[in-house]
Structure formats: structure tokens, C-alpha cells
Scaffold this active site. Structure first.
Site, mmCIF file in Angstrom:
data_model
loop_
_atom_site.group_PDB
_atom_site.id
_atom_site.type_symbol
_atom_site.label_atom_id
_atom_site.label_comp_id
_atom_site.label_asym_id
_atom_site.label_seq_id
_atom_site.Cartn_x
_atom_site.Cartn_y
_atom_site.Cartn_z
ATOM 1 C CE1 TYR A 17 -3.428 2.798 0.755
ATOM 2 C CE2 TYR A 17 -2.071 3.290 2.660
ATOM 3 C CZ TYR A 17 -3.094 3.628 1.806
ATOM 4 O OH TYR A 17 -3.774 4.803 1.992
ATOM 5 C CD GLU A 39 -7.641 7.028 5.182
ATOM 6 O OE1 GLU A 39 -7.613 7.039 6.439
ATOM 7 O OE2 GLU A 39 -6.664 6.692 4.500
ATOM 8 C CD1 TRP A 47 -3.126 1.660 5.949
ATOM 9 C CD2 TRP A 47 -5.207 2.426 6.146
ATOM 10 N NE1 TRP A 47 -3.656 1.807 4.678
ATOM 11 C CE2 TRP A 47 -4.935 2.280 4.784
ATOM 12 C CE3 TRP A 47 -6.469 2.892 6.526
ATOM 13 C CZ2 TRP A 47 -5.858 2.577 3.796
ATOM 14 C CZ3 TRP A 47 -7.390 3.191 5.521
ATOM 15 C CH2 TRP A 47 -7.079 3.029 4.185
#
Length: 184
Positions: A17, A39, A47
Site C-alpha cells: 500500500y 478512511e 490502518w
């Protein structure tokens, strides 16, 4: 190859990512909506948790196609029992609502890409942070955008989520200066 310290956890999804998406200017409508939605899901969580469930989110949310997601109200009970995703009703409802807002914007002649990128004059803001600890969780621009997004009907778009989204979608490049992705 040097990268931002947060991407050096040993988790391959996180590294991938970082290396291929985070901070890279994104102009793809589906991808922008996906990043905003992820998000939202990340709020209060790591995350890494969201990335680990990303494939399941894509399946559950019709690959983040706003035209489909805007009508997902009836699918809420099904989403709430889907153990492969984060089952927070407020977050799920915000994603559905935000799809409706994106569709309304498009119907009024403003695509989501233009809506977001106009805030930075269609040019990524490149910060010059030496270490990841210097990177803020929000800033004045994110607060301004958050306020506008809320006025336009977006939900779960507070300044911290907005700043994280701006970073993820490459409107803001917060790769530290020693990271190979800083000057992409």
C-alpha cells in the site's frame, strides 16, 4: 530502498500500500470513493486492520461503485452480519450517504475527482517532513475541506479523516524526504 517508517512493520499489505498507493495522486472516481470509505472505516482502528479487510469491503460494497452503493440502505442488515468487514452501523451508513452525495454532485455537473482536487488547485501538496513523527494528524486545509464536505452532505468527514484521505489519495504527499516515494 528506504521507505516511511510506518510501512516497515513486516506486513506485506501495508508495504505494498505504501509503495504503490499512499501519497500517489489518484484521479480515479471509484478509487477516490474507496479511499474515502476505507478512511472512514479506519477511524479508531489501525490502518493494517482495514487493509486486511479491504478485499472483503470491495466485495461487500460492489467494488465501491457509488451508483450501486447509494442504494445500499436495504443491504444494511446484511452488512451488519458480514464478519469479513468492520460492522459499525454509523460508518456503514456514512459510506452509503457519501455515495449518495457523490452521485448528487455528479448530477449537478461536478465529478468527485474535480470536487476534491479543486481544493489543492489540481496540484499535490508535497511536504518536506524529515521523520514520520513530524506529520500532523490534520491541518488547516483539511479542516477547511472537512467543513465544506459536511456542508455538502458528507458524513464521517472530520478533519482527521479528511487529512488521512488527502494523504491516501495523493492530494497531500507526506512521504518523508528520505523515502523513495517522496519524489514520485
Amino acid at each position: 530502498m528506504e521507505r516511511c517508517s510506518w510501512a516497515n512493520t513486516g506486513n506485506e499489505l501495508l508495504k505494498e500500500y505504501h509503495d504503490q498507493e499512499w501519497g500517489m495522486p489518484c484521479h480515479d472516481e471509484h478509487k477516490l470513493f474507496e479511499l474515502l470509505s476505507l478512511e472512514i472505516m479506519q477511524a479508531g482502528l489501525s490502518w493494517q486492520t482495514v487493509l486486511n479487510k479491504r478485499a472483503a469491503f470491495k466485495t461487500a460494497f460492489a467494488d465501491f461503485d457509488v451508483k450501486q452503493v447509494q442504494n445500499f440502505q436495504a443491504k444494511l442488515p446484511q452488512l451488519m452480519v458480514n464478519k469479513a468487514i468492520i460492522r459499525n452501523q454509523r460508518k456503514l451508513l456514512a459510506i452509503i450517504n457519501n455515495a449518495q452525495v457523490v452521485v448528487k454532485l455528479a448530477a449537478a455537473g461536478t465529478c468527485f475527482n474535480d470536487y476534491m482536487w479543486q481544493f489543492v488547485d489540481y496540484q499535490p501538496i508535497v511536504h518536506q517532513y524529515q521523520t514520520h513523527t513530524e506529520v500532523p494528524s490534520t491541518n488547516g486545509l483539511a479542516k477547511k475541506i472537512s467543513q465544506q464536505m459536511k456542508r455538502d452532505g458528507f458524513q464521517f468527514a472530520g478533519p482527521v479523516i479528511t487529512y488521512s484521505f488527502l494523504q491516501a489519495a495523493g492530494l497531500i504527499n507526506d512521504h518523508v524526504v528520505t523515502c523513495f516515494r517522496h519524489q514520485h
